[in-house]
Write a protein that holds these residues in place. Structure first.
Motif, PDB file in Angstrom:
ATOM      1  N   LEU A  73      16.215  -2.050  10.031  1.00 11.14           N
ATOM      2  CA  LEU A  73      15.559  -1.103   9.127  1.00 11.14           C
ATOM      3  C   LEU A  73      14.304  -1.719   8.520  1.00 11.14           C
ATOM      4  O   LEU A  73      13.298  -1.035   8.314  1.00 11.14           O
ATOM      5  N   ALA A  74      14.353  -3.037   8.228  1.00 10.93           N
ATOM      6  CA  ALA A  74      13.169  -3.705   7.677  1.00 10.93           C
ATOM      7  C   ALA A  74      12.017  -3.671   8.680  1.00 10.93           C
ATOM      8  O   ALA A  74      10.866  -3.395   8.319  1.00 10.93           O
ATOM      9  N   ALA A  75      12.324  -3.948   9.971  1.00 10.56           N
ATOM     10  CA  ALA A  75      11.278  -3.924  10.997  1.00 10.56           C
ATOM     11  C   ALA A  75      10.721  -2.516  11.177  1.00 10.56           C
ATOM     12  O   ALA A  75       9.506  -2.321  11.307  1.00 10.56           O
ATOM     13  N   HIS A  76      11.618  -1.535  11.192  1.00 12.57           N
ATOM     14  CA  HIS A  76      11.176  -0.141  11.330  1.00 12.57           C
ATOM     15  C   HIS A  76      10.249   0.249  10.177  1.00 12.57           C
ATOM     16  O   HIS A  76       9.191   0.856  10.388  1.00 12.57           O
ATOM     17  N   SER A  77      10.624  -0.096   8.945  1.00 10.10           N
ATOM     18  CA  SER A  77       9.818   0.265   7.773  1.00 10.10           C
ATOM     19  C   SER A  77       8.479  -0.451   7.789  1.00 10.10           C
ATOM     20  O   SER A  77       7.436   0.134   7.463  1.00 10.10           O
ATOM     21  N   LEU A  78       8.495  -1.726   8.192  1.00  8.28           N
ATOM     22  CA  LEU A  78       7.256  -2.505   8.258  1.00  8.28           C
ATOM     23  C   LEU A  78       6.292  -1.924   9.283  1.00  8.28           C
ATOM     24  O   LEU A  78       5.104  -1.706   8.992  1.00  8.28           O
ATOM     25  N   VAL A  79       6.775  -1.649  10.472  1.00  5.03           N
ATOM     26  CA  VAL A  79       5.913  -1.130  11.536  1.00  5.03           C
ATOM     27  C   VAL A  79       5.386   0.253  11.180  1.00  5.03           C
ATOM     28  O   VAL A  79       4.219   0.574  11.438  1.00  5.03           O
ATOM     29  N   HIS A  80       6.249   1.087  10.581  1.00  5.12           N
ATOM     30  CA  HIS A  80       5.795   2.424  10.189  1.00  5.12           C
ATOM     31  C   HIS A  80       4.653   2.326   9.178  1.00  5.12           C
ATOM     32  O   HIS A  80       3.640   3.046   9.283  1.00  5.12           O
ATOM     33  N   ALA A  81       4.801   1.460   8.169  1.00  2.34           N
ATOM     34  CA  ALA A  81       3.756   1.311   7.156  1.00  2.34           C
ATOM     35  C   ALA A  81       2.455   0.820   7.778  1.00  2.34           C
ATOM     36  O   ALA A  81       1.359   1.282   7.416  1.00  2.34           O
ATOM     37  N   LEU A  82       2.548  -0.088   8.751  1.00  2.07           N
ATOM     38  CA  LEU A  82       1.343  -0.642   9.368  1.00  2.07           C
ATOM     39  C   LEU A  82       0.674   0.349  10.311  1.00  2.07           C
ATOM     40  O   LEU A  82      -0.521   0.628  10.201  1.00  2.07           O
ATOM     41  N   LEU A  83       1.451   0.915  11.240  1.00  2.39           N
ATOM     42  CA  LEU A  83       0.860   1.747  12.287  1.00  2.39           C
ATOM     43  C   LEU A  83       0.508   3.149  11.805  1.00  2.39           C
ATOM     44  O   LEU A  83      -0.496   3.720  12.229  1.00  2.39           O
ATOM     45  N   ALA A  84       1.337   3.721  10.944  1.00  5.26           N
ATOM     46  CA  ALA A  84       1.117   5.107  10.529  1.00  5.26           C
ATOM     47  C   ALA A  84       0.109   5.230   9.393  1.00  5.26           C
ATOM     48  O   ALA A  84      -0.525   6.275   9.243  1.00  5.26           O
ATOM     49  N   GLU A  85      -0.055   4.161   8.594  1.00  4.92           N
ATOM     50  CA  GLU A  85      -0.886   4.304   7.396  1.00  4.92           C
ATOM     51  C   GLU A  85      -1.907   3.185   7.231  1.00  4.92           C
ATOM     52  O   GLU A  85      -3.108   3.433   7.144  1.00  4.92           O
ATOM     53  N   TYR A  86      -1.445   1.927   7.188  1.00  6.66           N
ATOM     54  CA  TYR A  86      -2.342   0.836   6.799  1.00  6.66           C
ATOM     55  C   TYR A  86      -3.479   0.616   7.796  1.00  6.66           C
ATOM     56  O   TYR A  86      -4.657   0.562   7.408  1.00  6.66           O
ATOM     57  N   ILE A  87      -3.154   0.453   9.071  1.00  3.10           N
ATOM     58  CA  ILE A  87      -4.194   0.132  10.059  1.00  3.10           C
ATOM     59  C   ILE A  87      -5.239   1.246  10.178  1.00  3.10           C
ATOM     60  O   ILE A  87      -6.455   0.971  10.130  1.00  3.10           O
ATOM     61  N   PRO A  88      -4.857   2.537  10.307  1.00  2.00           N
ATOM     62  CA  PRO A  88      -5.892   3.581  10.331  1.00  2.00           C
ATOM     63  C   PRO A  88      -6.741   3.608   9.065  1.00  2.00           C
ATOM     64  O   PRO A  88      -7.960   3.825   9.115  1.00  2.00           O
ATOM     65  N   PHE A  89      -6.098   3.383   7.923  1.00  2.25           N
ATOM     66  CA  PHE A  89      -6.772   3.381   6.630  1.00  2.25           C
ATOM     67  C   PHE A  89      -7.831   2.282   6.571  1.00  2.25           C
ATOM     68  O   PHE A  89      -8.995   2.521   6.220  1.00  2.25           O
ATOM     69  N   ILE A  90      -7.460   1.072   6.950  1.00  2.00           N
ATOM     70  CA  ILE A  90      -8.378  -0.065   6.881  1.00  2.00           C
ATOM     71  C   ILE A  90      -9.489   0.055   7.913  1.00  2.00           C
ATOM     72  O   ILE A  90     -10.656  -0.292   7.646  1.00  2.00           O
ATOM     73  N   LEU A  91      -9.172   0.555   9.098  1.00  2.00           N
ATOM     74  CA  LEU A  91     -10.201   0.689  10.129  1.00  2.00           C
ATOM     75  C   LEU A  91     -11.278   1.684   9.708  1.00  2.00           C
ATOM     76  O   LEU A  91     -12.475   1.466   9.955  1.00  2.00           O
ATOM     77  N   LEU A  92     -10.883   2.791   9.068  1.00  2.00           N
ATOM     78  CA  LEU A  92     -11.876   3.759   8.593  1.00  2.00           C
ATOM     79  C   LEU A  92     -12.743   3.147   7.502  1.00  2.00           C
ATOM     80  O   LEU A  92     -13.979   3.268   7.533  1.00  2.00           O
ATOM     81  N   LEU A  93     -12.121   2.488   6.516  1.00  2.00           N
ATOM     82  CA  LEU A  93     -12.895   1.872   5.444  1.00  2.00           C
ATOM     83  C   LEU A  93     -13.859   0.820   5.993  1.00  2.00           C
ATOM     84  O   LEU A  93     -15.010   0.731   5.559  1.00  2.00           O
TER      85      LEU A  93
END
Length: 460
Positions: A73-93
């Motif tokens: 569950l920790a890996a699932h939550s980590l990957v979801h936060a990175l791929l679904a939100e953080y990486i797209p967010f940072i790449l746009l900024l």
């Protein structure tokens, strides 16, 4: 079509927020309080160690979480936060930051009330097209140059923060980070433009009028204009690095494409769905960033004093924020049955319906002192987190959350990232900017009455 990577690591169950203790929210509160207080109390320590502080809070959540709920569950939550939100967010900024940093406005203007008001109005429009950070970095230096022959300049920069660094970015997901997070969650690209433009027009119009009257009052003073303009006149205005305007159009096109193109190709990584449009958008944003760095002349970056410091700070801090917010979102999704039931009750009417006015002020007040992007996420999920419902029957509530997060980021220097960046540039150019609480005297005196008017006009 779906493709699955590492299926054995995917957790069989989602995180149930109703079963969590409110203590799981401590790392999230800790990192936000660190962002708000440590730069003020220990600026030297913060400047050298903010990345370590963010990492410490992230690990303070992730390690106990893995022990308590298992590594799957920790890996699932980590990957979801990175791929679904953080990486797209940072790449746009990063793309917007790089492209705007590659455009230099050359020439000298003379800062009359009419000219200053026009620059602020242009900045308000640009903020929704190239982001509040991009528009702020593009226009703050020429605005200060235009007014370097005047004795009173503080009010010019303060209103610039109000209008360009905050309120103007409320109309598209490109404008301000909270709205882009909403876009990633499923809010249509043009939804905010369709539903918040009256609020934005009222607020920007009122601020421009107040600024023009105040600037005119200063301008009429006999001692206002210095006898010698520090910046010599130039025959004309112009742009260096104009290729970045085309790259800015590419950024807009990539974000629009990712919202309207639905090929049905989905990849699953640790249980997180990653669509082909998002992958194409993110790859395109990386390409735009690299092309901008390659094609922009070195003297443009030098004249703009371009550096990666601000982006490094944002990237490191938001990595911690996006991880520590995982249990907070789960608890808010649990509604009145979760640990944060009191928060849900505070923004809910007696009959169970949402109270848009309370959502506007709750989101706004927290966005004033915490970062407005995670604050938006918190109340987006408090309102149910279903974009279809929020854009439909709860449209006024989503408008209130969006407006509160963007508008009230202007209340303090720490409400939105460009605020501090503009302050630092102004001080470097010799403008004696007010202190943290001195700035709040401006914002409370000018913005809060306008926010009360917005409440009565649009959310009651």
């Amino acid at each position: 079509m779906g493709l699955v990577f590492w299926p054995g690591w995917v957790s069989a169950a989602e995180l149930d927020g109703s079963q969590l203790s409110a203590l799981w929210g401590v790392p999230f509160a800790g990192i936000l309080l660190s962002i708000a207080l440590v730069p003020l109390l220990a600026p030297f320590f913060w400047h050298h160690h903010f990345g370590k502080i963010a990492a410490a809070w992230a690990l303070a959540f992730l390690l106990p979480f893995a022990v308590a709920f298992g590594p799957g569950l920790a890996a699932h939550s980590l990957v979801h936060a990175l791929l679904a939100e953080y990486i797209p967010f940072i790449l746009l900024l990063t793309a917007l930051f790089t492209v705007s940093g590659g455009i230099y406005i050359k020439g000298n203007l003379h800062g009359s009330p009419a000219l200053n008001t026009a620059i602020l109005a242009i900045g308000a429009v640009l903020a929704s097209l190239m982001g509040t950070t991009g528009a702020s970095m593009l226009l703050i230096r020429p605005l200060i140059r235009a007014n370097d022959n005047r004795r009173h300049k503080v009010h010019v920069v303060v209103f610039f923060i109000f209008i360009v660094s905050n309120v103007g970015g409320s109309l598209t997901p490109l404008g301000d980070p909270p709205l882009f997070l909403g876009f990633l969650k499923g809010v249509d690209f043009f939804w905010t433009l369709q539903h918040i433009w009256p609020d934005t027009l009222f607020l920007v119009g009122a601020l421009l009028l107040l600024f023009y009257l105040l600037d005119s009052w200063y301008y009429r003073h006999r001692e206002e204009i210095k006898p010698v303009d520090p910046t010599p006149d130039t025959p004309r205005l112009g742009f260096d690095g104009s290729v970045n305007f085309a790259l800015l159009a590419c950024v807009v096109g990539l974000v629009l494409m990712s919202g309207v193109w639905k090929p049905g190709v989905v990849f699953e990584v640790f249980g997180t769905e990653v669509g082909l449009p998002g992958l194409v958008r993110d790859a395109g944003l990386i390409a735009v960033t690299l092309i901008s760095l390659k094609l922009t002349p070195g003297d443009v970056h030098e004249n703009n004093q371009f550096s990666w410091g601000p982006m490094q700070e944002v990237a490191k801090l938001f990595a911690g924020i996006f991880l520590t917010i995982i249990p907070v979102i789960a608890m808010l999704k649990a509604g009145v049955n979760g640990p944060f039931g009191a928060v849900v009750a505070a923004v809910t009417n007696a009959d169970g319906s949402p109270n848009p006015a309370m959502y506007f002020w709750a989101t706004g007040v927290l966005s004033s002192f915490l970062d407005n992007a995670p604050t938006y996420l918190v109340f987006f999920n408090t309102a149910g987190g279903d974009p279809a419902v929020l854009m439909g029957s709860m449209a006024t509530t989503l408008a209130a959350i969006s407006a509160g997060a963007v508008f009230m980021g202007a209340n303090t220097y720490i409400g939105n990232a460009p605020n501090l960046m503009v302050k630092a540039i102004a001080e470097d150019r010799g403008v004696k900017m007010p202190s943290f609480f001195g700035y709040m005297l401006w914002s409370v005196g000018i913005l809060v009455p306008l926010f009360v008017a917005v409440t009565f006009l649009f959310f009651l």
